[in-house]
Structures are given as C-alpha cells and as structure tokens.
Design a protein around this motif. Structure first.
Motif, PDB file in Angstrom:
ATOM      1  N   GLU A  15       0.828  -1.204   0.000  1.00  0.00           N
ATOM      2  CA  GLU A  15       0.000   0.000   0.000  1.00  0.00           C
ATOM      3  C   GLU A  15       0.864   1.256   0.000  1.00  0.00           C
ATOM      4  O   GLU A  15       0.534   2.254  -0.655  1.00  0.00           O
ATOM      5  CB  GLU A  15      -0.923   0.007   1.232  1.00  0.00           C
ATOM      6  CG  GLU A  15      -2.005  -1.061   1.203  1.00  0.00           C
ATOM      7  CD  GLU A  15      -2.958  -0.881   0.036  1.00  0.00           C
ATOM      8  OE1 GLU A  15      -3.271   0.285  -0.314  1.00  0.00           O
ATOM      9  OE2 GLU A  15      -3.386  -1.892  -0.541  1.00  0.00           O
ATOM     10  N   VAL A  16       1.967   1.226   0.733  1.00  0.00           N
ATOM     11  CA  VAL A  16       2.883   2.371   0.775  1.00  0.00           C
ATOM     12  C   VAL A  16       3.491   2.621  -0.600  1.00  0.00           C
ATOM     13  O   VAL A  16       3.593   3.764  -1.065  1.00  0.00           O
ATOM     14  CB  VAL A  16       3.991   2.137   1.825  1.00  0.00           C
ATOM     15  CG1 VAL A  16       5.093   3.194   1.684  1.00  0.00           C
ATOM     16  CG2 VAL A  16       3.412   2.165   3.228  1.00  0.00           C
ATOM     17  N   LYS A  18       2.273   1.984  -3.430  1.00  0.00           N
ATOM     18  CA  LYS A  18       1.260   2.502  -4.353  1.00  0.00           C
ATOM     19  C   LYS A  18       0.962   3.981  -4.114  1.00  0.00           C
ATOM     20  O   LYS A  18       0.432   4.658  -4.989  1.00  0.00           O
ATOM     21  CB  LYS A  18      -0.037   1.703  -4.218  1.00  0.00           C
ATOM     22  CG  LYS A  18       0.063   0.257  -4.673  1.00  0.00           C
ATOM     23  CD  LYS A  18      -1.249  -0.463  -4.441  1.00  0.00           C
ATOM     24  CE  LYS A  18      -1.152  -1.937  -4.814  1.00  0.00           C
ATOM     25  NZ  LYS A  18      -2.426  -2.663  -4.532  1.00  0.00           N
ATOM     26  N   ASN A  19       1.302   4.468  -2.917  1.00  0.00           N
ATOM     27  CA  ASN A  19       0.959   5.842  -2.548  1.00  0.00           C
ATOM     28  C   ASN A  19       2.080   6.799  -2.960  1.00  0.00           C
ATOM     29  O   ASN A  19       3.137   6.835  -2.322  1.00  0.00           O
ATOM     30  CB  ASN A  19       0.696   5.925  -1.042  1.00  0.00           C
ATOM     31  CG  ASN A  19       0.018   7.218  -0.646  1.00  0.00           C
ATOM     32  OD1 ASN A  19       0.490   8.303  -0.961  1.00  0.00           O
ATOM     33  ND2 ASN A  19      -1.104   7.105   0.051  1.00  0.00           N
ATOM     34  N   LYS A  20       1.850   7.564  -4.012  1.00  0.00           N
ATOM     35  CA  LYS A  20       2.880   8.474  -4.531  1.00  0.00           C
ATOM     36  C   LYS A  20       3.200   9.596  -3.548  1.00  0.00           C
ATOM     37  O   LYS A  20       4.343  10.067  -3.492  1.00  0.00           O
ATOM     38  CB  LYS A  20       2.420   9.063  -5.865  1.00  0.00           C
ATOM     39  CG  LYS A  20       2.304   8.032  -6.973  1.00  0.00           C
ATOM     40  CD  LYS A  20       1.889   8.678  -8.284  1.00  0.00           C
ATOM     41  CE  LYS A  20       1.780   7.628  -9.397  1.00  0.00           C
ATOM     42  NZ  LYS A  20       1.370   8.233 -10.686  1.00  0.00           N
ATOM     43  N   TYR A  21       2.210  10.029  -2.766  1.00  0.00           N
ATOM     44  CA  TYR A  21       2.443  11.110  -1.799  1.00  0.00           C
ATOM     45  C   TYR A  21       3.445  10.670  -0.735  1.00  0.00           C
ATOM     46  O   TYR A  21       4.395  11.397  -0.416  1.00  0.00           O
ATOM     47  CB  TYR A  21       1.125  11.521  -1.148  1.00  0.00           C
ATOM     48  CG  TYR A  21       1.279  12.453   0.034  1.00  0.00           C
ATOM     49  CD1 TYR A  21       1.661  13.777  -0.149  1.00  0.00           C
ATOM     50  CD2 TYR A  21       1.069  11.990   1.328  1.00  0.00           C
ATOM     51  CE1 TYR A  21       1.816  14.629   0.934  1.00  0.00           C
ATOM     52  CE2 TYR A  21       1.211  12.836   2.419  1.00  0.00           C
ATOM     53  CZ  TYR A  21       1.585  14.151   2.218  1.00  0.00           C
ATOM     54  OH  TYR A  21       1.745  14.983   3.290  1.00  0.00           O
ATOM     55  N   ILE A  22       3.248   9.469  -0.201  1.00  0.00           N
ATOM     56  CA  ILE A  22       4.161   8.967   0.827  1.00  0.00           C
ATOM     57  C   ILE A  22       5.551   8.747   0.244  1.00  0.00           C
ATOM     58  O   ILE A  22       6.561   9.130   0.847  1.00  0.00           O
ATOM     59  CB  ILE A  22       3.625   7.660   1.441  1.00  0.00           C
ATOM     60  CG1 ILE A  22       2.311   7.914   2.182  1.00  0.00           C
ATOM     61  CG2 ILE A  22       4.649   7.064   2.393  1.00  0.00           C
ATOM     62  CD1 ILE A  22       1.693   6.668   2.788  1.00  0.00           C
ATOM     63  N   TYR A  99      -1.990   6.733   7.136  1.00  0.00           N
ATOM     64  CA  TYR A  99      -2.678   6.146   5.988  1.00  0.00           C
ATOM     65  C   TYR A  99      -3.064   4.693   6.263  1.00  0.00           C
ATOM     66  O   TYR A  99      -4.120   4.216   5.836  1.00  0.00           O
ATOM     67  CB  TYR A  99      -1.779   6.203   4.747  1.00  0.00           C
ATOM     68  CG  TYR A  99      -1.924   7.475   3.963  1.00  0.00           C
ATOM     69  CD1 TYR A  99      -2.908   7.618   2.987  1.00  0.00           C
ATOM     70  CD2 TYR A  99      -1.089   8.555   4.199  1.00  0.00           C
ATOM     71  CE1 TYR A  99      -3.046   8.788   2.266  1.00  0.00           C
ATOM     72  CE2 TYR A  99      -1.214   9.736   3.488  1.00  0.00           C
ATOM     73  CZ  TYR A  99      -2.192   9.850   2.523  1.00  0.00           C
ATOM     74  OH  TYR A  99      -2.338  11.022   1.818  1.00  0.00           O
ATOM     75  N   SER A 100      -2.206   3.990   6.999  1.00  0.00           N
ATOM     76  CA  SER A 100      -2.447   2.583   7.267  1.00  0.00           C
ATOM     77  C   SER A 100      -3.683   2.372   8.131  1.00  0.00           C
ATOM     78  O   SER A 100      -4.485   1.473   7.869  1.00  0.00           O
ATOM     79  CB  SER A 100      -1.225   1.977   7.963  1.00  0.00           C
ATOM     80  OG  SER A 100      -1.493   0.665   8.389  1.00  0.00           O
ATOM     81  N   GLY A 103      -6.722   5.541   7.047  1.00  0.00           N
ATOM     82  CA  GLY A 103      -7.171   5.287   5.686  1.00  0.00           C
ATOM     83  C   GLY A 103      -8.117   4.100   5.625  1.00  0.00           C
ATOM     84  O   GLY A 103      -9.179   4.151   4.990  1.00  0.00           O
TER      85      GLY A 103
END
Length: 262
Positions: A15-16, A18-22, A99-100, A103
């Motif tokens: 998931e991390v 996939k997250n462009k912001y993180i 997020y984890s 989210g």
C-alpha cells in the motif's frame, strides 16, 4: 514474528509503494537533508575565518582548542544538522501509520480485516513494523549519504573523517529507532480519535516541534547536545515508548475498534 504478522506487514508495504504522496515525501528527506543542505553550507563557508568569529563555539564542541577557526565552524555546523536526523524518524512514521490506520478506518476496510482469523496483536504488530522499518532504514540511508558527503568534502581540511562520531552513532542507531516507535504509537492513539488522515498526521507531528526547537537553540548556540544528553534523552523516549505501546495495544482491540472507531 508470525506468518500472519509478515502477511499484514507485506500488505502494508504494498500500500505504501502505491501511494505516490508517501513515496515522494520519504524520498525528499535524503535529497534535502543529506545532499542539498550540506552542499549549500559546506560550499559557502569562507576560508578566512578568524578566532573571534568562532569564539562563541568554545565549550559547545569537543577539542575546540586544537581546531583551526575554519575547522571549528565546519564541525559546529555539521553537528547542528543532527536534529534534522531526529526529525526524520519522527515525521515519516506518521505518514505511513496515518494512511495505514485512518485510511482503512475511513474506507471501511479495517472492519473486514478484523473479521479474519488474524489476531489483533498480529495486525497491530504488522502495521507498526510496516511504519517502523522503512522509517528507520530511510534515516540510516540518509545518514550514510550525509556522512559520505561531509567526509569527502572536509577530509582535506581535517585530514580525518569527522563522521561518524559517538554522538551521531548513538543518535542514529539508538535514539532514532526509539523515536520511530514513539511516533508510530502516537499515531495509533491519534487514529483512534479522528477519521481524517491529514488531521491524524498534523496532530501526530506536533511532537516534532520540540525537536525543531532544539535545532534552533543549538544553531544559535543556546544549547549543546552532547553524548550524555542524548543518552538521557533516549532513556526518556524508551520509557515513553513502553507507555505508548501498552496504551496502543490496549486501544487496538476488536471490541474497541468496532464500537468506538466507527
């Protein structure tokens, strides 16, 4: 670590990624603090520095009397960058854990996860490790870049590598992981009360303010961080970690989540 914990942790890693912001935020730390900042101040330090210019550093850096004015200034500035490397393990985990947990809480996917036979302990441990491990690794990687760059640019001036020293070693390999754990479980406590990711990140990041305050005070010569101070600071964080882990474990229970986290 059980297989269930590993599965949860791998899921969180995916998931991390996939997250462009993180990812962009995590990548910015090494670029800014390990490359941009040292390049700016090391390349702009003048060579004609007098003893009067660095007299204020006496008592703030070790072996001051045996250093030239230029060496004293460089050493002081390099040491002043230390709080940035204590800020990294404080900020990065809040991005991941918020997020984890929030989210999934906001998206309604946390409850189905709790319906699986995986224990609450394994879920919490998996989510925690998914935030702790990359945060610590990024901090260590950033320091490796910083150390290499600083030593390469200052070796001709000192004739020996000035990093790592005992203070940096304790800070990076002991204090930083403790701060990471503290940040993760603070995020868990905050996540139990809010439903907005940005709010969780902002509230969790509040405790970074004292660290930045130390940076400002050290930069202007009001405080000096030495090895004994860092060990004491690490001991306090360790005690807080124990308290926060117990509090986070108590909160992260199926009954609590299903009835109060909705």
């Amino acid at each position: 670590m059980s297989i269930d914990t590993f599965v949860i942790m791998r899921k969180e890693f995916e998931e991390v990624i996939k997250n462009k912001y993180i990812l962009s935020t995590m990548a910015s730390f090494p670029l800014v603090f390990s490359i941009a900042i040292p390049m700016i101040y090391l390349l702009t330090i003048p060579s004609n520095i007098s003893e009067a210019d660095v007299a204020m550093f006496e008592g703030l850096i070790p072996n001051f009397d045996s250093m030239t004015p230029q060496q004293s200034l460089i050493y002081y500035i390099v040491q002043s960058n230390l709080p940035f490397y204590l800020m990294m393990p404080s900020v990065i985990p809040t991005l991941i854990s918020s997020y984890s947990i929030v989210g999934e809480k906001k998206g309604g996917t946390l409850e189905p996860l709790l319906a699986t036979p995986v224990s609450s302990r394994d879920i919490l441990l998996g989510k925690s490790l998914a935030a702790v491990i990359p945060s610590v690794l990024i901090t260590w990687f950033s320091f490796l870049i910083y150390m290499t760059l600083v030593d390469a640019m200052t070796f001709k001036i000192f004739n020996y590598p000035i990093l790592p020293n005992t203070l940096w070693f304790v800070s990076i390999f002991i204090t930083a992981p403790l701060l990471t754990l503290m940040s993760v479980y603070l995020s868990i406590l905050v996540s139990s009360k809010v439903n907005d990711i940005r709010a969780a990140q902002q509230i969790s990041a509040v405790f970074v303010v004292p660290i930045m305050g130390v940076f400002v005070l050290q930069l202007f010569g009001y405080v000096s961080i030495d090895i004994s101070t860092m060990i004491f600071f690490s001991l306090i964080i360790f005690i807080m970690d124990i308290i926060l882990v117990r509090a986070g474990t108590k909160i992260f229970r199926r009954e609590e989540i299903l009835t109060k986290w909705a």
